[in-house]
Design a protein around this motif. Structure first.
Motif, mmCIF file in Angstrom:
data_model
loop_
_atom_site.group_PDB
_atom_site.id
_atom_site.type_symbol
_atom_site.label_atom_id
_atom_site.label_comp_id
_atom_site.label_asym_id
_atom_site.label_seq_id
_atom_site.Cartn_x
_atom_site.Cartn_y
_atom_site.Cartn_z
ATOM 1 N N ALA A 70 47.604 9.824 58.728
ATOM 2 C CA ALA A 70 48.997 9.525 59.102
ATOM 3 C C ALA A 70 49.990 9.864 57.993
ATOM 4 N N VAL A 71 49.557 9.736 56.726
ATOM 5 C CA VAL A 71 50.468 10.020 55.613
ATOM 6 C C VAL A 71 50.287 11.442 55.072
ATOM 7 N N GLY A 72 49.456 12.240 55.736
ATOM 8 C CA GLY A 72 49.265 13.630 55.333
ATOM 9 C C GLY A 72 48.432 13.791 54.073
ATOM 10 N N GLY A 73 47.542 12.826 53.809
ATOM 11 C CA GLY A 73 46.679 12.898 52.633
ATOM 12 C C GLY A 73 45.608 13.963 52.787
ATOM 13 N N SER A 74 45.070 14.425 51.677
ATOM 14 C CA SER A 74 43.995 15.417 51.672
ATOM 15 C C SER A 74 42.746 14.826 52.320
ATOM 16 N N ALA A 75 42.033 15.666 53.061
ATOM 17 C CA ALA A 75 40.795 15.219 53.713
ATOM 18 C C ALA A 75 39.724 14.850 52.685
ATOM 19 N N THR A 76 39.884 15.324 51.452
ATOM 20 C CA THR A 76 38.910 15.024 50.393
ATOM 21 C C THR A 76 39.483 14.026 49.379
ATOM 22 N N SER A 77 40.560 13.347 49.758
ATOM 23 C CA SER A 77 41.236 12.425 48.835
ATOM 24 C C SER A 77 40.335 11.300 48.362
ATOM 25 N N ALA A 78 40.395 11.022 47.054
ATOM 26 C CA ALA A 78 39.658 9.881 46.487
ATOM 27 C C ALA A 78 40.213 8.556 47.012
ATOM 28 N N HIS A 79 41.450 8.568 47.554
ATOM 29 C CA HIS A 79 42.023 7.348 48.149
ATOM 30 C C HIS A 79 41.143 6.853 49.306
ATOM 31 N N LEU A 80 40.509 7.770 50.034
ATOM 32 C CA LEU A 80 39.646 7.412 51.169
ATOM 33 C C LEU A 80 38.447 6.577 50.738
ATOM 34 N N LEU A 81 38.045 6.747 49.483
ATOM 35 C CA LEU A 81 36.861 6.061 48.962
ATOM 36 C C LEU A 81 37.211 4.820 48.144
ATOM 37 N N GLY A 82 38.521 4.564 47.975
ATOM 38 C CA GLY A 82 38.938 3.451 47.120
ATOM 39 C C GLY A 82 38.822 3.804 45.649
ATOM 40 N N LEU A 83 38.850 5.113 45.340
ATOM 41 C CA LEU A 83 38.652 5.561 43.961
ATOM 42 C C LEU A 83 39.914 6.149 43.332
ATOM 43 N N ALA A 84 41.076 5.964 43.964
ATOM 44 C CA ALA A 84 42.307 6.515 43.387
ATOM 45 C C ALA A 84 43.474 5.580 43.618
ATOM 46 N N ALA A 85 44.409 5.630 42.669
ATOM 47 C CA ALA A 85 45.646 4.857 42.786
ATOM 48 C C ALA A 85 46.827 5.731 42.380
ATOM 49 N N ASP A 86 47.914 5.579 43.106
ATOM 50 C CA ASP A 86 49.199 6.169 42.734
ATOM 51 C C ASP A 86 50.017 5.018 42.180
ATOM 52 N N PHE A 87 50.670 5.241 41.020
ATOM 53 C CA PHE A 87 51.377 4.126 40.398
ATOM 54 C C PHE A 87 52.527 4.589 39.521
ATOM 55 N N THR A 88 53.364 3.631 39.177
ATOM 56 C CA THR A 88 54.422 3.804 38.186
ATOM 57 C C THR A 88 54.381 2.581 37.275
#
Length: 160
Positions: A70-88
């Motif tokens: 829905a947010v246009g993320g990569s099909a191989t995104s680490a976000h899918l696995l709980g292994l990535a964070a976007d932050f400030t």
């Protein structure tokens, strides 16, 4: 839930999503992703320490497959696995300064991405940090640059 993963981070910080709420998408991680989020929260504690203990604001952590699509993320995104964070970390400075500090500190990650520096935001919009699913972290440093509606990744911290 407000389940605490580490001293400064809760599960909710890694799963909250305006898009999921708006689109009524369940963004509850399974047990494998939950274990990964625990590792990620431990890395984020190290990030917080390197940045002098300032608050670290997570804009995106775990994404279910439906949310990622829905947010246009990569099909191989680490976000899918709980292994990535976007932050400030506004109290520390711009995303580019955060990346420079994390690189200098020698933290171990799989990918560190300075996201979308531009003429309007030369320091970038946010930082993406990810852990490897298995094996040795690549310690890859990239800059995501959007031009003409397409994002391309360049090696290193580059200027827009």
């Amino acid at each position: 839930s407000a389940m605490r993963l580490t001293e400064h981070f809760t599960l909710l910080e890694f799963t909250a999503s305006d898009a999921a709420r708006r689109l009524r998408i369940d963004n509850t991680p399974g047990s494998t992703a939950l274990h990964a989020l625990q590792r990620l929260a431990e890395l984020m504690e190290q990030v917080r320490d390197v940045l002098g203990g300032v608050p670290v604001l997570i804009s995106s952590g775990y994404r279910s497959a439906a949310l990622n699509a829905a947010v246009g993320g990569s099909a191989t995104s680490a976000h899918l696995l709980g292994l990535a964070a976007d932050f400030t970390a506004p109290a520390f400075g711009a995303p580019r300064a955060i990346c420079e500090e994390l690189i200098a500190a020698g933290l171990v990650w799989d990918q560190l991405i300075l996201e979308h520096p531009s003429a309007e935001a030369p320091g970038g919009r946010w930082v993406h940090i990810g852990l490897p699913q298995l094996g040795k972290p690549r310690r890859q440093i990239l800059t995501a640059i959007k031009r003409g509606g397409k994002t391309r990744y360049e090696i290193g911290l580059v200027r827009p």
